[in-house]
Design an enzyme around this catalytic site. Structure first.
Site, short mmCIF file in Angstrom:
data_model
loop_
_atom_site.label_atom_id
_atom_site.label_comp_id
_atom_site.label_asym_id
_atom_site.label_seq_id
_atom_site.Cartn_x
_atom_site.Cartn_y
_atom_site.Cartn_z
N GLU A 224 -6.71 3.78 -5.70
CA GLU A 224 -7.87 4.14 -4.90
C GLU A 224 -8.34 5.50 -5.40
O GLU A 224 -7.65 6.50 -5.24
CB GLU A 224 -7.52 4.25 -3.42
CG GLU A 224 -8.76 4.54 -2.60
CD GLU A 224 -8.49 5.16 -1.27
OE1 GLU A 224 -7.57 5.97 -1.16
OE2 GLU A 224 -9.22 4.85 -0.32
N ASP B 17 0.87 -1.18 0.00
CA ASP B 17 0.00 0.00 0.00
C ASP B 17 0.91 1.23 0.00
O ASP B 17 1.67 1.45 0.96
CB ASP B 17 -0.86 -0.03 1.27
CG ASP B 17 -2.11 0.81 1.14
OD1 ASP B 17 -3.14 0.42 1.70
OD2 ASP B 17 -2.05 1.86 0.46
N ASP C 169 -2.72 4.67 -2.76
CA ASP C 169 -3.62 5.36 -1.85
C ASP C 169 -3.98 6.75 -2.36
O ASP C 169 -3.11 7.50 -2.79
CB ASP C 169 -2.89 5.50 -0.49
CG ASP C 169 -3.74 6.20 0.53
OD1 ASP C 169 -4.71 5.60 0.98
OD2 ASP C 169 -3.44 7.37 0.86
N HIS D 263 -10.77 -1.45 4.94
CA HIS D 263 -10.43 -0.90 6.25
C HIS D 263 -11.05 0.48 6.47
O HIS D 263 -10.95 1.05 7.57
CB HIS D 263 -8.92 -0.82 6.39
CG HIS D 263 -8.31 0.13 5.41
ND1 HIS D 263 -8.30 -0.07 4.05
CD2 HIS D 263 -7.75 1.34 5.61
CE1 HIS D 263 -7.75 0.96 3.46
NE2 HIS D 263 -7.41 1.83 4.36
N ASP D 264 -11.64 1.06 5.42
CA ASP D 264 -12.27 2.39 5.55
C ASP D 264 -13.79 2.30 5.62
O ASP D 264 -14.45 3.34 5.82
CB ASP D 264 -11.93 3.26 4.32
CG ASP D 264 -10.49 3.71 4.31
OD1 ASP D 264 -9.97 3.96 3.21
OD2 ASP D 264 -9.88 3.78 5.39
#
Ligand code: ISL
Length: 546
Positions: A250, A98, A199, A314-315
């Site tokens: 993302e 990531d 990200d 995870h968000d």
């Protein structure tokens, strides 16, 4: 569509700090992940996406990096990381890292230099502007705070941050900074990693002139700005295209047309996207909205570029709670959602714990929450005089901590996650929901995911098959019925996204003589007459049609 390894892959996301704690400090770590690799491999997944492990003050759980070439001590050492990579590859899996290059931590040496003086050589590696009439340069909100600007007393200017104050944005207009990022990316690629999850990649481009927004609450102005794709094409040329890797960007707030600029195979940018139309604009399940989003992305990308399929990470809170049924039909709806994500066109992403039907959580006090986004918003709203309990209740359903509670391994204390004090509370339902139970039970969610993934390995139609909804149910608010077809193979997928028992009549092409059941989340007695199906609550079926 040309065939390539990552299009046929299933990805498993490891939020390592909540995965398995090997040393009892209350945080998951890389050694713990190594000890659980067989559990991941046995699912049948191909790629592990590892949330950030770089050195960081950890204010945003690793998304505030202070050294791109060191491992955060609470995760482990570079030696442990090297061992992880070796063990992942030894099991025939791949590892993607990531990468957070829109911003760094405010404690990164680059930023410390940049903020030390206006003449510092790294001043322009970040985004500095004079105030306007004694205030911030403009009225933009950040993701995690009321303003994207933070005043620096030393040099009497503001710096820009799309997220927290502690996460200053890098200035991608600065070529020297970009070159250092590309050097660092190649250093990681030369270690043998298999790609990146990039990200907040839609945010890299900023305007030269920061004008006020008419609606500062609508933060889309932070994303997809002119110049972004120039940077992504340069990044590809300078790093990505020299390696046999996979990249996933993302990109919040993109349309399929915009999305194609990132992932069209002739663009030379990224391989696939996480777009967030569902997660951002569908707080609860809305079948018609979901179908419409799937139709637009299929029409926009299919045959030109690749898409991901996910409903949690995870968000975002756990899918069985947000979009399924985490009560009476938890197991059935977890399996139904998985069937949908793995049979719709796109590369499926499994977020740790989804494969055992883990659920969202509600903590009673803001002090039990960790998520900087939630805590900042809580402070902002309570600071405006709103009732604290009402603010907490309004923030709980979409708190990112819903999905960050530790992996539930067994029914021992702390769900077998740690022998220490967990960094965040364990979901209290761990005695009923844990990996050990699922591994023991032949009809568990975990076993169902194994079957789904095994189907994908044996049937290219799941990866490369054309997608088409059956017209009879296109407007159904409870049923999703579609085919995937490739060459002479046609699959029919029937999903009941409701608590109702529903009797349906299939078109004659799909009558009992022509359909073979490949997988279902109930044991199926072919009820009704030959062209009828009686679907139970949250029932999912995959048929091969001959
Ligand atoms: O998830 C989102 C889109 O639905 C956003 O709210 C999300 O926070 C944003 O897209 C960026 O998320 C990424 O960058 C953040 C970090 O806190 C998130 O965990 C990460 O996924 C800042 O690095």
């Amino acid at each position: 569509m040309n065939k390539v390894w990552w299009k046929e892959a299933v990805v498993y996301q490891v939020y390592w700090r909540s995965f398995y704690d090997s040393n009892g400090d209350g945080y998951g770590d890389l050694e713990g992940l190594i000890r659980k690799l067989d559990y991941i491999q046995d699912l049948g997944v191909d790629i592990i996406w590892l949330n950030p492990v770089f050195e960081s003050p950890d204010l945003d759980n690793g998304y505030d990096i202070s050294d791109y070439e060191a491992i955060m001590p609470k995760a482990g050492t570079m030696e442990t990381w090297e061992k992880l990579l070796f063990e992942v590859h030894a099991r025939g899996m791949k590892l993607i890292m990531d990468l957070v290059v829109n911003h760094t931590s405010n404690r990164h040496p680059w930023f410390i230099e940049s903020k030390s003086s206006r003449e510092n050589p790294k001043r322009d590696w970040y985004i500095w502007r004079d105030g306007k009439e004694g205030k911030a340069p403009n009225n933009w909100r950040s993701y995690f705070s009321p303003s994207t600007w933070e005043w620096d007393e030393t040099t009497e200017q503001y710096y820009f941050h799309s997220f927290a104050v502690e996460q200053p944005d890098l200035n991608w207009e600065n070529e020297e900074m970009r070159k250092e990022i590309y050097r660092m990316m190649r250093a990681w690629l030369d270690k043998g990693i298999d790609g990146f999850r990039l990200d907040a990649i839609a945010l890299l481009a900023k305007p030269e002139q920061f004008d006020d927004a008419d609606h500062p609450e609508d933060i889309r102005y932070l994303t997809n700005r002119p110049g972004l794709h120039v940077f992504l094409q340069e990044m590809n040329k300078q790093t990505l295209r020299d390696y046999d890797i996979v990249t996933v960007g993302e990109a919040a707030f993109v349309s399929p047309e915009e999305g194609l600029k990132y992932v069209a195979e002739d663009r030379g940018e990224l391989n696939m996207l996480f777009h967030f139309e569902v997660c951002d604009e569908m707080p609860t399940w809305d079948m018609l909205r979901f179908k419409e989003i799937q139709r637009r992305w299929y029409k926009g990308l299919w045959g030109k570029g690749s898409n991901s399929q996910f409903l949690n990470n995870h968000d975002h809170t756990r899918q069985v709670t947000r979009y399924g049924n985490d009560g009476q039909y938890r197991v059935e709806s977890a399996k139904m959602l998985a069937t949908m994500l793995h049979t719709l066109p796109g590369i499926p992403y499994i977020y740790q714990g989804e494969e055992i039907g883990m659920t969202g959580v509600k903590f009673e006090s803001i002090d039990q929450y960790d998520d900087i986004a939630m805590k900042n918003r809580y402070a902002e709203e309570v600071g405006k005089g709103r009732d604290a309990d009402e603010v907490l209740r309004s923030l709980q359903p979409l708190s990112r901590d819903n999905s960050r509670t530790p992996m539930q391994w067994n029914d021992s204390p702390n769900a077998g996650f740690t022998t220490g004090t967990p960094w965040i509370n364990i979901n209290p339902n761990y005695k009923e929901i844990n990996a050990e139970l699922d591994l023991e039970h032949p009809n568990s969610v975990y076993r169902y995911y194994q079957k789904l993934i095994a189907l994908r390995k044996k049937n290219e139609v799941m990866v490369y098959g054309e997608f088409e909804e059956l017209p009879e149910w296109m407007d159904s608010e409870r049923l999703y019925v579609y085919t995937r077809s490739l060459g002479g193979t046609t699959w029919l997928i029937v999903l009941n996204h409701s608590e109702d028992r529903i009797l349906i009549t299939l078109p004659v092409d799909y009558n009992a003589d022509s359909r073979k059941l490949l997988l279902a989340n109930y044991s199926v007695e072919e009820a009704g007459s030959e062209d009828q199906l009686e679907l139970k609550p949250f029932e999912a079926r995959i048929y091969e049609i001959s």
